[in-house]
Design an enzyme around this catalytic site. Structure first.
Site, PDB file in Angstrom:
ATOM      1  N   LYS A 126       2.313   6.955 -10.060  1.00 51.31           N
ATOM      2  CA  LYS A 126       1.279   5.766  -9.909  1.00 51.31           C
ATOM      3  C   LYS A 126       0.355   6.043 -11.269  1.00 51.31           C
ATOM      4  O   LYS A 126      -0.118   7.239 -11.653  1.00 51.31           O
ATOM      5  CB  LYS A 126       0.614   5.906  -8.700  1.00 51.31           C
ATOM      6  N   GLY A 165       1.124   1.108   5.339  1.00 53.02           N
ATOM      7  CA  GLY A 165       0.747   0.809   6.761  1.00 53.02           C
ATOM      8  C   GLY A 165       1.939   1.215   7.454  1.00 53.02           C
ATOM      9  O   GLY A 165       1.735   1.201   8.789  1.00 53.02           O
TER      10      GLY A 165
END
Lengths: 290, 212
Positions: A79, A212
């Site tokens: 990232k 999630g």
């Protein structure tokens, strides 16, 4: 760079039907690969810990990323902060397979994303709806993932984003051709990409679900709602038995329609990550970078 | 003609579209029950060979598919699929001892995974395939074929190395005939390129080095 864009979209096609797992050490990367991850995301802290630690969250140490690259043969992603051109250049220099310009890290630019067409290396970006996805693709992203709300273990946002994306796509596909200009204006998205969605009934790049996902059932739900694969961040290495849970999620993505198998896969996985309700948290990562 | 496409992970939708475009009936293979259907050809898509290899075993697909390959079922394999078929997969450094160096092992070639490097090494080129010039070829984190047995027919090469091969009823590629704009890949491999060969005697011939 047109050639690179196509090659980079092609790599995302090879990842489809797979699970991309967040890992923080070479050891975790090996566990993920052995469990059937189609790629790993190398980062210093998984989103749940970023959330707990607070403060500014940045690109990971290149030495740590290289350690993970040396440990596995599957693609390695990493990232960079939204808009942080220099972090992206560094990741390109160490030959990362895919850069995630990610809202999980602290944004470096609150107005602009990176011009990803200027890079040879591919980018995946988060999106909550079709307009956001097409803006990122217009900037050169060759893969999209829903944002969800990272590090919570709560799938509600990922479900919302995936449903919104699919319903936006169905709406665009149903329009008359002469209504696409107005639709592009509403979506704040490039007309040529809106036209592609209208003509093909899908995004021009691969779309994964993220945010999630903590159980095989969560992963199967994402596939049911139209995701082409799944990112699992905190859900694996914050759980009681990461190797077993990771392998179960991999099988759930392949056979998401087989409820009998999903039942077997869900048995005796040990404790899932504890999780936080997405509406009880203060830092809303999905709001970063629209 | 009915084609079973292995659909455990990877670009199986693209592989299915490739065969549908050639008029084949296509079904997906995700679990053992799917093997109840008859097929004239098994298609192994691109993807990650480690993932596909693991899922083949976990889902109970490996042994029945191997038995059919041994029985002469024609196979069409690209990229990860080629790795699953190869008799020898070159050891890659420290990782070699941790996983089986071969899966089906029915194609007498040696392959090296990620032979052109990471994604920045992925590329497109145009070459001759099976005597046909100007065929677009897409290599995505592609493997290389570093050695082939003498009876293996080489259908295309790049940099002096085979990139597509045919042996008995198996056709396998390091590149992606199923990708490519405007269906450029469509014409590459008509169903006639996949032949059922009656002679299923095992191949004992020595593997010869294919110098680059």
């Amino acid at each position: 760079m047109e050639n690179r864009q196509e090659l980079n979209r092609n790599l995302a096609q090879m990842l489809k039907g797979g699970v991309i797992m967040d890992v923080t050490t070479p050891e975790q990367a090996r566990i993920a690969e052995a469990a059937g991850a189609c790629a790993v995301m190398a980062l210093e802290r998984i989103p749940a810990d970023i959330r707990a630690a607070g403060g500014v969250s940045r690109m990971s140490d290149p030495a740590m990323i290289k350690g993970i690259q040396a440990a596995v043969s599957i693609p390695v992603m990493a990232k960079c902060r939204i808009g942080h051109i220099a972090e992206a250049r560094i990741l390109e220099a160490i030959e990362i397979d895919y850069i995630d310009e990610s809202e999980v890290l602290s944004p470096a630019d609150d107005a602009h994303h990176i011009d990803k067409t200027a890079f040879a290396v591919p980018f995946v970006c988060g999106a909550r709806d079709l307009g956001e996805a097409l803006r990122r693709i217009g900037e050169g992203a060759t893969m999209i993932r829903t944002k969800g709300e990272p590090g919570t273990g709560d799938v509600v946002q990922a479900v919302r984003h995936l449903r919104k994306m699919q319903s936006d796509i169905r709406r665009i596909a149903s329009l008359r051709a002469d209504e696409l200009g107005e639709a592009a204006k509403e979506l704040a998205a490039p007309l040529d990409l809106v036209t592609f969605v209208h003509d093909n009934g899908r995004l021009p790049v691969v779309n994964f679900a993220a945010g999630g996902v903590a159980t095989p059932a969560d992963a199967a739900l994402m596939m049911e709602l139209g995701a082409e694969g799944v990112f699992v961040g905190s859900g694996i290495f914050k759980s009681g038995d990461p190797a077993k849970r990771a392998a179960a999620i991999v099988q759930a993505v392949t056979n998401w329609q087989d409820a009998g198998l999903l039942a077997q896969l869900s048995e005796n996985l040990g404790p899932a990550m504890v999780g936080i309700n997405a509406d009880e948290i203060e830092t809303i990562m999905e709001e970063r970078g629209k | 003609m009915t084609v079973g496409v292995l659909a455990v992970q990877g670009a199986f939708a693209e592989m299915a579209a490739y065969w549908r475009a050639q008029g084949a009936a296509v079904f997906e293979i995700r679990r053992r029950a799917d093997l109840a259907r008859a097929m004239d050809l098994l298609a192994l898509p691109g993807g990650e060979s480690t993932v596909q290899g693991k899922l083949l075993t976990d889902l109970g697909l490996f042994a029945p598919l191997k038995a059919r390959m041994d029985g002469g079922l024609p196979v069409f394999a690209v990229c990860a699929g080629l790795i699953l078929l190869a008799e020898t997969v070159e050891a890659d450094g420290e990782r070699a001892e941790r996983r089986p160096a071969r899966w089906f092992g029915v194609l007498p070639v040696t392959v090296r995974r990620n032979a052109y490097g990471r994604q920045l090494g992925s590329f497109k080129t145009v070459g001759t395939f099976d005597g046909r010039p100007d065929v677009p070829m897409t290599f995505i984190r592609a493997p290389a074929i570093t050695a082939v047995a003498p009876q293996v027919e080489v259908l295309s090469t790049f940099d002096g190395r085979p990139t597509a091969v045919r042996w008995r009823s198996i056709t396998a590629f390091t590149w992606h005939p199923e990708l490519g704009a405007g269906g450029a890949g469509r014409a590459v491999c008509p169903p006639t390129a996949v032949r059922r060969v009656e002679d299923n005697a095992p191949c004992h011939a020595a593997v010869r080095e294919h110098a680059p």
